[in-house]
Scaffold this active site. Structure first.
Site, PDB file in Angstrom:
ATOM      1  NE  ARG A 144      -3.036   0.050   3.182  1.00 23.60           N
ATOM      2  CZ  ARG A 144      -2.419   0.385   4.334  1.00 23.60           C
ATOM      3  NH1 ARG A 144      -1.970   1.602   4.517  1.00 23.60           N
ATOM      4  NH2 ARG A 144      -2.295  -0.518   5.303  1.00 23.60           N
TER       5      ARG A 144
ATOM      6  CE1 TYR B 248     -16.208  12.742 -14.502  1.00 24.88           C
ATOM      7  CE2 TYR B 248     -15.546  12.782 -12.209  1.00 24.88           C
ATOM      8  CZ  TYR B 248     -16.045  12.104 -13.301  1.00 24.88           C
ATOM      9  OH  TYR B 248     -16.379  10.790 -13.168  1.00 24.88           O
TER      10      TYR B 248
ATOM     11  CG  ASP C 252      -9.303  17.588 -13.748  1.00 24.51           C
ATOM     12  OD1 ASP C 252      -8.678  17.051 -14.682  1.00 24.51           O
ATOM     13  OD2 ASP C 252     -10.331  17.097 -13.242  1.00 24.51           O
TER      14      ASP C 252
ATOM     15  CE  LYS D 146     -12.620   9.805 -17.622  1.00 24.61           C
ATOM     16  NZ  LYS D 146     -12.865  11.055 -16.894  1.00 24.61           N
TER      17      LYS D 146
HETATM   18  C1  LIG Z   1     -13.195  11.387 -15.577  1.00 27.17           C
HETATM   19  C2  LIG Z   1     -12.719  12.646 -14.975  1.00 27.17           C
HETATM   20  C3  LIG Z   1     -12.368  12.712 -13.617  1.00 27.17           C
HETATM   21  C4  LIG Z   1     -12.508  11.530 -12.672  1.00 27.17           C
HETATM   22  O1  LIG Z   1     -11.677  10.486 -13.012  1.00 27.17           O
HETATM   23  P1  LIG Z   1     -12.027   8.935 -12.669  1.00 27.17           P
HETATM   24  O2  LIG Z   1     -10.818   8.250 -13.165  1.00 27.17           O
HETATM   25  O3  LIG Z   1     -13.293   8.610 -13.399  1.00 27.17           O
HETATM   26  O4  LIG Z   1     -12.217   8.859 -11.206  1.00 27.17           O
HETATM   27  C5  LIG Z   1     -11.902  13.916 -13.123  1.00 27.17           C
HETATM   28  N1  LIG Z   1     -11.795  15.006 -13.915  1.00 27.17           N
HETATM   29  C6  LIG Z   1     -12.133  14.985 -15.218  1.00 27.17           C
HETATM   30  C7  LIG Z   1     -11.995  16.220 -16.027  1.00 27.17           C
HETATM   31  C8  LIG Z   1     -12.610  13.812 -15.793  1.00 27.17           C
HETATM   32  O5  LIG Z   1     -12.961  13.802 -17.091  1.00 27.17           O
END
Ligand SMILES: *Cc1c(COP(=O)(O)O)cnc(C)c1O
Length: 371
Positions: free
Chosen positions: A47, A98, A169, A194
């Protein structure tokens, strides 16, 4: 291999995170399936660290700069950041973003854990006016799914002058197009799920930072929160990131073409893609973005039910949430109740994959004929 010069991003993601070179040594890191490691040691337990995570972290750091921590999802990474804020901290954040982030902020406010000032990130004056008294600025740019663009260099610069922590982000743009840490941000976050992993087969998140004290606090959050990725998923994400530059290149080229054709289609009312010269955010975006990502949002001349029909009528593009994969996806965002009320009911978000652009256009054009 002799001492390497600083590589350009497309090469760095291929070269980073490889095992040291030894006779018959492995070219790729192995999938380290271990919950524990022999003493004496630094990592000690599964972990706290894992060699396959480290390889992926090195590859992400090669893009973002700084040092990177990977988490079990993008939301796990974002939660780790908000967990280290003191009780009652005032945060300035994008009013569009998001939906998971927006829901998390709402819950934290309801629990009186933090206060949030929501701003339109594309309005620099509005963002700067909200900053005094803020502990952290959390930006998304381009925003999901409104595709607003924040003037990142100006806003990050102003926030840092005021000693405010800045997190970005970076999921929609990726570090190929903009590098928040180089602009002075404290944290650059990715939903690795993504574009970075790119094949819609893993969930993972990352945080990169240049600040070693902040790194230690976030690492502690990962240890204690326990939202760690699996070694196999880390390996898949590393395999995916090797082709990031070439995938992005294709997807972005097609996205620009599709955005342009959509903007001329009689059934389409509005298109948002920062790469389109006619887009309201193009001028801001082109000041600092190398290219503009592969997500488009558009509104049809029609009802939400019509938008659902369109998304259900495609045969190549899948109607599904998520983005950033080799396969194109689209959906009407308001099929999710968590989507922000200020996002239009009939807005469709399209994530452009690497299929042939003419096949994508034929599919879109035919689906638009279904209402
Ligand atoms: C999908 C997404 C997230 C969250 O990510 P997960 O891997 O689904 O937890 C955060 N910010 C943006 C802009 C996203 O497209």
């Amino acid at each position: 291999m002799s001492e390497q010069k600083k590589l350009r991003p497309a090469s760095a993601v291929v070269a980073a995170g490889r095992p040291p070179i030894t006779a018959d040594g492995e070219l790729n890191p192995s999938i380290s399936l271990n919950s524990t490691f022999h003493a004496p040691n630094e990592v000690g337990y599964g972990r706290y660290g894992n060699p396959t995570w480290s390889a992926l972290e090195d590859a992400i750091s090669a893009l973002e700069g700084g040092r990177t921590l990977v988490f079990g999802s993008g939301m796990a990474a974002i939660s780790a950041v908000f967990n280290i804020l003191p009780r009652g901290a005032v945060v300035t954040a994008s009013k569009h973003g998001y939906s998971g982030t927006m829901s998390l902020l709402k819950k934290l406010v309801e629990a009186e854990r933090i206060e949030v000032r929501y701003v339109d990130v594309s309005n620099t004056d509005e963002v700067l006016a909200a900053l005094p008294g803020t502990v952290m600025l959390w930006l998304e740019s381009p925003t999901n799914p409104a595709m607003e663009v924040a003037d990142l260099p100006a806003i990050i610069g102003a926030a840092k002058m005021m000693n405010i922590g800045v997190g970005v982000d970076n999921t929609f743009a990726t570090a190929l197009n903009q590098q928040p840490l180089a602009m002075g941000a404290d944290i650059s976050m990715n939903s690795v799920t993504k574009f970075l992993s790119g094949h819609s087969d893993v969930l993972m998140g990352s945080l990169s930072t240049n600040d070693s004290a902040l790194f230690t606090r976030l690492e502690e959050q990962r240890k204690l929160g326990g939202a760690i990725p699996g070694p196999f998923e880390s390996w898949l994400a590393l395999r995916g990131i090797r082709t990031l530059a070439i995938r992005m290149k294709q997807s972005q080229e097609s996205a620009l073409e599709l955005a342009d054709r959509l903007s001329k289609h009689p059934k389409v009312a509005k298109v948002r893609y920062p790469g389109l010269p006619s887009d309201p955010h193009h001028e801001t975006a082109k000041k600092f973005m190398k290219s503009f990502g592969a997500v488009i949002s558009f509104e049809i001349h029609g009802t939400p039910a019509d938008a659902d029909k369109v998304c259900g009528a495609s045969t190549l593009i899948s109607q599904a949430t998520s983005l950033g994969g080799v396969e194109s996806l689209w959906e009407r965002r308001h099929r999710w109740s968590a989507e922000s009320p200020s996002i239009p009911e009939n807005l469709i978000r399209l994530s452009v994959g690497i299929e042939d652009v003419e096949d994508l256009w034929a599919d879109i054009d035919s689906a638009l004929g279904y209402y």
